[in-house]
Enzyme design. Structure first.
Site, PDB file in Angstrom:
ATOM      1  N   TYR A   1      27.455  34.072  42.586  1.00  0.00           N
ATOM      2  CA  TYR A   1      28.686  34.811  42.913  1.00  0.00           C
ATOM      3  C   TYR A   1      28.370  36.301  43.125  1.00  0.00           C
ATOM      4  O   TYR A   1      28.825  36.908  44.101  1.00  0.00           O
ATOM      5  CB  TYR A   1      29.680  34.616  41.768  1.00  0.00           C
ATOM      6  CG  TYR A   1      31.042  35.214  42.000  1.00  0.00           C
ATOM      7  CD1 TYR A   1      31.971  34.607  42.844  1.00  0.00           C
ATOM      8  CD2 TYR A   1      31.417  36.391  41.354  1.00  0.00           C
ATOM      9  CE1 TYR A   1      33.228  35.155  43.039  1.00  0.00           C
ATOM     10  CE2 TYR A   1      32.676  36.942  41.540  1.00  0.00           C
ATOM     11  CZ  TYR A   1      33.578  36.324  42.383  1.00  0.00           C
ATOM     12  OH  TYR A   1      34.820  36.873  42.577  1.00  0.00           O
TER      13      TYR A   1
ATOM     14  N   LYS B   1      28.909  38.542  46.492  1.00  0.00           N
ATOM     15  CA  LYS B   1      29.840  39.681  46.511  1.00  0.00           C
ATOM     16  C   LYS B   1      29.123  40.995  46.808  1.00  0.00           C
ATOM     17  O   LYS B   1      29.698  41.891  47.415  1.00  0.00           O
ATOM     18  CB  LYS B   1      30.597  39.750  45.178  1.00  0.00           C
ATOM     19  CG  LYS B   1      31.535  38.556  44.951  1.00  0.00           C
ATOM     20  CD  LYS B   1      32.597  38.482  46.045  1.00  0.00           C
ATOM     21  CE  LYS B   1      33.573  37.349  45.830  1.00  0.00           C
ATOM     22  NZ  LYS B   1      34.586  37.275  46.894  1.00  0.00           N
TER      23      LYS B   1
ATOM     24  N   ILE C   1      41.637  40.028  37.501  1.00  0.00           N
ATOM     25  CA  ILE C   1      42.981  39.867  38.059  1.00  0.00           C
ATOM     26  C   ILE C   1      43.592  38.594  37.486  1.00  0.00           C
ATOM     27  O   ILE C   1      42.984  37.521  37.564  1.00  0.00           O
ATOM     28  CB  ILE C   1      42.943  39.789  39.609  1.00  0.00           C
ATOM     29  CG1 ILE C   1      42.182  40.991  40.206  1.00  0.00           C
ATOM     30  CG2 ILE C   1      44.359  39.693  40.185  1.00  0.00           C
ATOM     31  CD1 ILE C   1      42.709  42.367  39.866  1.00  0.00           C
TER      32      ILE C   1
HETATM   33  P1  NAP Z   1      41.902  31.410  43.952  1.00  0.00           P
HETATM   34  O1  NAP Z   1      43.186  31.567  43.210  1.00  0.00           O
HETATM   35  O2  NAP Z   1      40.941  30.381  43.502  1.00  0.00           O
HETATM   36  O3  NAP Z   1      42.259  31.153  45.507  1.00  0.00           O
HETATM   37  C1  NAP Z   1      41.228  30.968  46.430  1.00  0.00           C
HETATM   38  C2  NAP Z   1      41.817  30.837  47.811  1.00  0.00           C
HETATM   39  O4  NAP Z   1      40.740  30.650  48.729  1.00  0.00           O
HETATM   40  C3  NAP Z   1      42.724  29.625  47.967  1.00  0.00           C
HETATM   41  O5  NAP Z   1      43.754  29.956  48.861  1.00  0.00           O
HETATM   42  C4  NAP Z   1      41.796  28.569  48.579  1.00  0.00           C
HETATM   43  O6  NAP Z   1      42.471  27.575  49.356  1.00  0.00           O
HETATM   44  C5  NAP Z   1      40.948  29.448  49.477  1.00  0.00           C
HETATM   45  N1  NAP Z   1      39.663  28.853  49.829  1.00  0.00           N
HETATM   46  C6  NAP Z   1      38.692  28.375  49.004  1.00  0.00           C
HETATM   47  N2  NAP Z   1      37.665  27.912  49.728  1.00  0.00           N
HETATM   48  C7  NAP Z   1      37.979  28.107  51.043  1.00  0.00           C
HETATM   49  C8  NAP Z   1      37.329  27.829  52.277  1.00  0.00           C
HETATM   50  N3  NAP Z   1      36.120  27.269  52.314  1.00  0.00           N
HETATM   51  N4  NAP Z   1      37.967  28.152  53.422  1.00  0.00           N
HETATM   52  C9  NAP Z   1      39.182  28.730  53.408  1.00  0.00           C
HETATM   53  N5  NAP Z   1      39.853  29.009  52.283  1.00  0.00           N
HETATM   54  C10 NAP Z   1      39.253  28.702  51.116  1.00  0.00           C
HETATM   55  O7  NAP Z   1      41.079  32.791  43.971  1.00  0.00           O
HETATM   56  P2  NAP Z   1      41.578  34.278  43.615  1.00  0.00           P
HETATM   57  O8  NAP Z   1      41.373  34.499  42.156  1.00  0.00           O
HETATM   58  O9  NAP Z   1      42.892  34.551  44.228  1.00  0.00           O
HETATM   59  O10 NAP Z   1      40.446  35.137  44.369  1.00  0.00           O
HETATM   60  C11 NAP Z   1      40.596  35.556  45.715  1.00  0.00           C
HETATM   61  C12 NAP Z   1      39.384  36.410  46.098  1.00  0.00           C
HETATM   62  O11 NAP Z   1      39.269  37.521  45.207  1.00  0.00           O
HETATM   63  C13 NAP Z   1      38.052  35.654  45.991  1.00  0.00           C
HETATM   64  O12 NAP Z   1      37.186  36.065  47.008  1.00  0.00           O
HETATM   65  C14 NAP Z   1      37.523  36.083  44.630  1.00  0.00           C
HETATM   66  O13 NAP Z   1      36.130  35.988  44.564  1.00  0.00           O
HETATM   67  C15 NAP Z   1      37.997  37.534  44.596  1.00  0.00           C
HETATM   68  N6  NAP Z   1      38.102  38.088  43.231  1.00  0.00           N
HETATM   69  C16 NAP Z   1      38.938  37.531  42.306  1.00  0.00           C
HETATM   70  C17 NAP Z   1      39.036  38.094  41.036  1.00  0.00           C
HETATM   71  C18 NAP Z   1      39.968  37.542  39.983  1.00  0.00           C
HETATM   72  O14 NAP Z   1      39.939  38.033  38.833  1.00  0.00           O
HETATM   73  N7  NAP Z   1      40.815  36.572  40.278  1.00  0.00           N
HETATM   74  C19 NAP Z   1      38.263  39.200  40.721  1.00  0.00           C
HETATM   75  C20 NAP Z   1      37.412  39.735  41.685  1.00  0.00           C
HETATM   76  C21 NAP Z   1      37.347  39.176  42.950  1.00  0.00           C
HETATM   77  P3  NAP Z   1      43.005  26.198  48.660  1.00  0.00           P
HETATM   78  O15 NAP Z   1      44.209  26.607  47.848  1.00  0.00           O
HETATM   79  O16 NAP Z   1      43.355  25.320  49.803  1.00  0.00           O
HETATM   80  O17 NAP Z   1      41.871  25.705  47.811  1.00  0.00           O
END
Ligand code: NAP
Length: 248
Positions: free
Chosen positions: A156, A160, A189
């Site tokens: 990861y 990133k 988040i």
């Molecule tokens: P999440 O709730 O797991 O949602 C992930 C989203 O990405 C979902 O809409 C999923 O679609 C979609 N997705 C997964 N694989 C895909 C693919 N191959 N093609 C197209 N869409 C795909 O994640 P999140 O926590 O909101 O995170 C969003 C972004 O922020 C990510 O890049 C993550 O690394 C980054 N981030 C998150 C955090 C945190 O604390 N949450 C912190 C730092 C960075 P489906 O619903 O259809 O599976």
């Protein structure tokens, strides 16, 4: 005040979590929103309906961002449906955490493909449209983990950190064409996913953050509004931490 009136935006991974928050906040700011999902068809169509009630155009697309050809076809379709693309937000991402000793080759490759190669696929696909327009803003979702590293997340963190290097290079290549490219590095988040974690553990994380709380999808979305809007027309090649001061 609506900061994105009339702008056409595409967000990968908009069906839940941060991507959904971005789609909602952008629609409230007057943007037309195209968003993708991998498999959550029900929630995606529900969101499409919710956004469409805000007097903007919204459309959900099932598309695997990790697939080069699918990304190209998606951009062709969105360009047809929306006429132009002003903003691309590469938000789709996954984790497959494990210690280096236990991580499989498959889990390393998968995370790089979905998190990093997807950014290449989508940016390459949208480039022609933005070059023709001589304007565009590309926002790539990195993480504090990409800036700092994290034990148990080599795959990861590599994906990133790769996003940050990719974004700075795109900013240098396309700056003369008025196409900007920036990264956002969210900290912790809180989404539905983190809601399932042990409350005491989560409280420990909150206490360690200078602002004493986890972030919300809206916190990240508001940073995206800045980078997508004309408020940031002189900002490119940057990484904006949205982490409550975590890396300070
Ligand atoms: P999440 O709730 O797991 O949602 C992930 C989203 O990405 C979902 O809409 C999923 O679609 C979609 N997705 C997964 N694989 C895909 C693919 N191959 N093609 C197209 N869409 C795909 O994640 P999140 O926590 O909101 O995170 C969003 C972004 O922020 C990510 O890049 C993550 O690394 C980054 N981030 C998150 C955090 C945190 O604390 N949450 C912190 C730092 C960075 P489906 O619903 O259809 O599976």
């Amino acid at each position: 005040m609506k900061l994105l009136e009339g702008k056409n935006v595409i967000i990968t991974g908009g069906s839940r979590g941060i991507g959904k928050g971005i789609a909602e906040v952008f629609a409230k700011h007057g943007a037309n929103v195209a968003f993708t999902y991998a498999s959550s068809e029900g929630p995606a169509l529900e969101l499409e309906k919710e956004l469409s009630s805000l007097e903007i155009k919204a459309k959900a697309y099932k598309s695997n961002a990790a697939d080069f050809k699918e990304a190209q076809e998606l951009i062709d379709q969105v360009t047809k449906d929306f006429d132009s693309i002003d903003v691309l937000i590469n938000n789709a991402g996954i984790t497959k955490d494990n210690l280096l000793m236990r991580i499989s080759e498959e889990d390393f490759d998968k995370v790089i493909e979905v998190n990093l190669k997807s950014v290449f696929n989508m940016t390459k696909a949208v480039q022609r449209t933005m070059l023709k327009q001589r304007s565009g803003s590309i926002i790539n979702m990195s993480s504090v983990v990409g800036v700092k590293g994290n034990a148990g997340q080599t795959n990861y963190a590599a994906s990133k950190a790769g996003i940050i290097g990719f974004s700075k290079s795109v900013a240098l290549e396309l700056g003369s064409r008025n196409i900007r490219c920036n990264s956002i590095a969210p900290g912790f988040i809180e989404t539905e996913m983190t809601g399932a974690l042990n409350e005491a553990t989560v409280q420990g994380w909150r206490d360690a953050i200078p602002l004493k709380r986890g972030g919300t999808p809206e916190d990240v979305a508001n940073a995206c509004v800045f980078l997508a809007s004309d408020l940031s027309t002189y900002v490119t090649g940057q990484t904006l931490n949205v982490d409550g001061g975590m890396l300070t």
